[in-house]
Design an enzyme around this catalytic site. Structure first.
Site, PDB file in Angstrom:
ATOM      1  CG  PHE A  46       1.184  -9.976   4.632  1.00 32.58           C
ATOM      2  CD1 PHE A  46       1.234 -10.280   5.985  1.00 32.58           C
ATOM      3  CD2 PHE A  46       0.966 -11.004   3.732  1.00 32.58           C
ATOM      4  CE1 PHE A  46       1.084 -11.593   6.426  1.00 32.58           C
ATOM      5  CE2 PHE A  46       0.817 -12.311   4.163  1.00 32.58           C
ATOM      6  CZ  PHE A  46       0.868 -12.606   5.504  1.00 32.58           C
ATOM      7  CB  CYS A  47       0.212  -3.120   4.287  1.00 34.76           C
ATOM      8  SG  CYS A  47      -0.202  -2.683   5.986  1.00 34.76           S
ATOM      9  CB  ALA A  48       0.292  -6.439  -0.202  1.00 41.26           C
TER      10      ALA A  48
ATOM     11  CG  HIS B  59      -1.964  -1.083   1.160  1.00 41.68           C
ATOM     12  ND1 HIS B  59      -2.783  -1.382   2.229  1.00 41.68           N
ATOM     13  CD2 HIS B  59      -2.301  -1.964   0.184  1.00 41.68           C
ATOM     14  CE1 HIS B  59      -3.574  -2.392   1.921  1.00 41.68           C
ATOM     15  NE2 HIS B  59      -3.294  -2.758   0.689  1.00 41.68           N
TER      16      HIS B  59
END
Length: 459
Positions: A375-377, A129
């Site tokens: 995982f901020c993805a 992100h």
């Protein structure tokens, strides 16, 4: 980009000393164990060398660029020499600038604020992100997840061929995935970008701690990374690369240090002459300790022999992948396939387990710290899991109860400070949990799976 371990001997490179190596943690089943930190992709433990360097400097702490006193002068010299160290570590070109920021996220937001008007930005949906989201004022084209490195290049070339050829364009790409650890074809993507008149910024947050990064060799325009993933303490980052867009942009922050001259006008307003150096985007009192710690980490990795560090890490990667392959219930996530080169970042799911439950059991029963979630993805993990984009689940906060279908994944990550024993314990724990189940009962509390502390909680 490829990882080659030919002619490198991992046996000559022992794990680098890091903080926390002797920390013990309690087990829910009783007793204590030395903590196995296997969450390097989130934040790597600080190198002991870095901590010692910072401690040695601390008594000489002083303001930079402002004072005439000895400590201020010393701190200023330290700050600027750190800039030169980072530039050398990254293989910067003679006219590149190194700007110190708070993190990779901050670096990419700074660049997003500096891109020219009407700039077209191209970014893969596979990005973290930090590199997926900053381009809010630009015309953004999100590229679908490629399944091979060659497809990544082809996808970019097609997208760039369809753009307005006369306006500015920027490609943003990761060097190593924070989910799969796979290396991206950065040099080939840079060539494709430049062939179509675009520039490229490399998110090296996961690459720089594991593999040498050379701006000139990769022919990228900018590189961004964070200190806390490069074995340095929290709170500092780097944006390094071409100066022209940065010099032409309004300062990222307005204030002292960014301005060379400020004068009142006759009409009552203010005229400002801004710096054209990196100081233009470093307003305020800088994080001197954070900057120095990054420089110290750069020196430590270089002096340890980055080639041997890479070789040893590749040995650990092979051991983890081979160990997980022996457990049929484990599915390792990958975009490019088993043969793709990668760093020490591996994500997986376990059939019959909610990922939060599995990660909680690794921690509570074995003293192993991993990461679970998206995982901020989010787009990438959902693509890899084959789940609907609207499925629930947040970064680090799964909503499923223990035992329910997992909408998230587990990530194990390691690096220059990881002892062999931590890898051995992790693989043993995965096998035992899958074969025998958890020894304790768990429940969901505030979106996290935690051990049930009730009297009948033990299985």
């Amino acid at each position: 980009m490829s990882v080659s371990t030919a002619a490198l001997d991992p046996s000559v490179c022992a794990p680098l000393p890091v903080l926390g190596q002797d920390v013990t943690v309690p087990l829910v089943t009783g007793g204590e164990v030395t903590y196995a930190a296997l969450d390097y992709a989130a934040s790597a433990p600080a190198l002991q060398r870095v901590w010692d360097d910072v401690a040695a400097y601390a008594p000489y702490y002083g303001s930079v660029h402002r004072g005439a006193g000895y400590l201020s002068q010393l701190s200023t010299d330290l700050f600027e020499s750190s800039r030169r160290t980072v530039a050398e570590f990254l293989g910067c070109r003679a006219d590149d600038q190194v700007v110190f920021t708070r993190s990779t996220t901050d670096s990419l937001n700074l660049l997003a604020a500096a891109i020219p008007a009407n700039c077209q930005v191209f970014v893969y949906e596979t990005e973290h992100h930090a590199s997926l989201l900053p381009w809010r004022d630009a015309q953004v084209t999100y590229l679908n997840a490629p399944r091979t490195p060659g497809q990544a290049v082809e996808t970019l070339e097609r997208a760039l061929a369809d753009r307005d050829p006369y306006g500015p364009a920027l490609v943003c790409v990761t060097g190593a995935s924070n989910v799969t650890g796979e290396l991206w074809p950065v040099r080939e993507l840079a060539a494709a970008a430049h062939a179509h008149g675009a520039r490229i910024v490399l998110d090296a947050a996961q690459l720089a701690p594991h593999h040498p990064v050379d701006i000139a060799e990769l022919d990228v325009d900018w590189v961004a990374f964070s200190g806390h993933k490069l074995y340095a303490p929290f709170g500092s980052g780097v944006l390094a690369g071409r100066a022209d867009w940065l010099q032409a942009a309004e300062p990222y922050l307005a204030g002292g240090g960014a301005s060379r001259k400020v004068a009142r006008r006759a009409d009552g307003g203010v005229d400002v002459d801004w710096h054209t150096t990196a100081a233009r985007h470093e307003a305020g009192s800088p994080n001197v300790i954070g900057v120095y710690s990054i420089a110290s980490a750069c020196k430590a990795l270089t002096e340890a022999g980055f080639g041997n560090l890479v070789a040893r890490e590749q040995e650990l990667v092979s051991r983890v992948r081979e160990g997980l392959a022996e457990v049929p219930e484990v599915q390792v996530l990958s975009l490019f396939g088993d043969d793709a080169p990668r760093v020490g970042v591996i994500s997986f799911v376990v059939r019959g387990w909610n990922s939060s439950h599995f990660a909680a059991a690794l921690s509570a029963e074995y003293g192993i710290g991993v990461r679970d979630g998206l995982f901020c993805a989010h787009p990438l993990v959902r693509t890899l899991l084959g789940s609907d984009p609207q499925d629930p689940g947040e970064c680090g906060a799964p909503e499923a109860e223990p035992g329910e279908r997992s909408l998230n994944a587990i990530r194990v990550s390691f690096g220059a400070g990881t002892p062999d024993e931590h890898i051995d314990r992790f693989l043993r724990a995965v096998t035992e949990l899958v074969r025998e189940g958890a020894q304790w009962k768990y429940r969901t509390e505030d979106g996290r799976c935690v051990p049930d502390r009730g009297e009948a909680a033990q299985v």
